[in-house]
Design an enzyme around this catalytic site. Structure first.
Site, PDB file in Angstrom:
ATOM      1  N   ASP A 142     -37.828   2.957 -25.051  1.00  0.00           N
ATOM      2  CA  ASP A 142     -37.256   2.029 -24.083  1.00  0.00           C
ATOM      3  C   ASP A 142     -37.705   2.459 -22.680  1.00  0.00           C
ATOM      4  O   ASP A 142     -38.889   2.770 -22.479  1.00  0.00           O
ATOM      5  CB  ASP A 142     -35.727   1.984 -24.268  1.00  0.00           C
ATOM      6  CG  ASP A 142     -35.029   0.940 -23.429  1.00  0.00           C
ATOM      7  OD1 ASP A 142     -35.219  -0.253 -23.692  1.00  0.00           O
ATOM      8  OD2 ASP A 142     -34.289   1.340 -22.512  1.00  0.00           O
ATOM      9  N   TYR A 156     -33.223  -0.808 -13.359  1.00  0.00           N
ATOM     10  CA  TYR A 156     -33.714  -2.177 -13.498  1.00  0.00           C
ATOM     11  C   TYR A 156     -34.166  -2.743 -12.156  1.00  0.00           C
ATOM     12  O   TYR A 156     -35.151  -3.488 -12.086  1.00  0.00           O
ATOM     13  CB  TYR A 156     -32.625  -3.066 -14.096  1.00  0.00           C
ATOM     14  CG  TYR A 156     -32.379  -2.799 -15.555  1.00  0.00           C
ATOM     15  CD1 TYR A 156     -33.094  -3.481 -16.542  1.00  0.00           C
ATOM     16  CD2 TYR A 156     -31.430  -1.868 -15.971  1.00  0.00           C
ATOM     17  CE1 TYR A 156     -32.876  -3.242 -17.883  1.00  0.00           C
ATOM     18  CE2 TYR A 156     -31.218  -1.623 -17.320  1.00  0.00           C
ATOM     19  CZ  TYR A 156     -31.934  -2.303 -18.263  1.00  0.00           C
ATOM     20  OH  TYR A 156     -31.722  -2.054 -19.605  1.00  0.00           O
ATOM     21  N   HIS A 171     -34.422  -2.037 -32.217  1.00  0.00           N
ATOM     22  CA  HIS A 171     -34.907  -1.450 -30.974  1.00  0.00           C
ATOM     23  C   HIS A 171     -34.728   0.063 -30.891  1.00  0.00           C
ATOM     24  O   HIS A 171     -35.447   0.725 -30.155  1.00  0.00           O
ATOM     25  CB  HIS A 171     -34.167  -2.124 -29.810  1.00  0.00           C
ATOM     26  CG  HIS A 171     -34.659  -1.752 -28.450  1.00  0.00           C
ATOM     27  ND1 HIS A 171     -35.998  -1.760 -28.101  1.00  0.00           N
ATOM     28  CD2 HIS A 171     -33.980  -1.371 -27.330  1.00  0.00           C
ATOM     29  CE1 HIS A 171     -36.121  -1.396 -26.832  1.00  0.00           C
ATOM     30  NE2 HIS A 171     -34.924  -1.150 -26.350  1.00  0.00           N
TER      31      HIS A 171
END
Length: 290
Positions: A104, A216, A271
């Site tokens: 990730d 982010y 994921h």
């Protein structure tokens, strides 16, 4: 607590590096490998993989800047700065050369670590990540294909907006983290209560959500950093791992833009490979590291 292959707790510590303080776990012996987790996780994500690695490797599993039990500074959440954190940590621990396993956001940071510190990184495992600047942003769009494939990453735009996410998430960290963790897996039962509790503990601490959102919000900076780094491809071997229900073989295809020597493998998973299919992951990663 994370145990090694002798069922003994690995060592934990803190190091002041690159202007911040990182919490880390380390154990085992042999060539060093550093494990970089993603969001909304911590180094506890690696608890199943660590005992499979420690018979063969000295493992270092840090909590990334702002996450887990690491410090939460005001800035420095772009992937290049966070990769410099790890390079400084590994030097501090006496590891001049090492392999990197990232998943990730930790995979994007792991790539920057390999690109920026080429004399120190001997191999890279890149698991379940999309690169800012190379198509990541496309998955934020509300399109039929994104929705149908499960790759409508709606939360990226939400997280990028200042102040509003903090207001709405406060007091609902458990609901958000549980939803994100379980929704992205083929095997949601692998999101065990101990893991959820640990992630919620860390992200509920002062500054925890702010730090997560800051990662982010650095995406546009990351995109430019990735474009710059991609001008010179990596010469080290790269193993690109995907989950069939999430990013899949796109991990390999995009990594071929960044490295010459790329091998890919896709698991029957979502994921979070190290929690969903740790045995299968170890069976692929260990021969690669050798």
């Amino acid at each position: 607590m994370i145990l090694d292959h002798h069922d003994e707790p690995v060592h934990t510590g803190r190091a002041t590096v690159n202007g911040t303080s990182l919490h880390y776990r380390t154990g085992g012996s042999g060539p060093a490998v550093v494990l970089l987790h993603g969001v909304p996780k911590t180094s506890y994500h690696w608890r199943h993989l660590v005992p499979k690695l420690t018979p063969h490797h000295t493992v270092v599993a840090p909590d990334l800047r702002g996450l887990g039990d690491s410090a939460r500074p005001a800035d420095g959440y772009d992937s290049a700065t966070m990769s410099d954190d790890i390079a400084a940590l590994m030097s501090h621990l006496g590891h001049d050369t090492y392999s990197v396993i990232g998943e990730d956001w930790g995979a994007v940071i792991g790539y920057q670590l390999a690109a920026r510190h080429r004399d120190h990184v001997g191999a890279l495992v890149f698991a379940e990540a999309l690169f800012p600047g190379f198509g990541f942003e496309d998955h934020t769009a509300l399109t039929h294909d994104n929705v149908a494939s499960g790759m409508h990453l709606w939360h990226l735009g939400f997280y990028f907006q200042p102040d509003v996410p903090e207001m709405l998430i406060a007091g609902h960290e458990r609901e958000l983290i549980t939803y994100m963790i379980k929704n992205e897996r083929s095997h949601p039962d692998t999101a065990t209560p101990d893991a959820i509790d640990e992630y919620v503990r860390c992200y509920s601490m002062p500054g925890g959500i702010r730090a997560m959102l800051s990662i982010y919000r650095a995406m546009l900076v990351d995109a430019e950093q990735n474009r710059q780094a991609a001008r010179k491809k990596l010469d080290i071997p790269v193993l690109a791992l995907g989950g069939s229900a999430f990013i899949g073989d796109r991990n390999e295809s995009q990594m071929r833009q960044f490295a010459h020597d790329v091998t890919g493998h896709v698991f029957n998973a979502g994921h979070d490979l190290a929690e969903e299919v740790p045995d299968e992951m170890a069976n692929v990663v260990l021969p690669f590291l050798r």
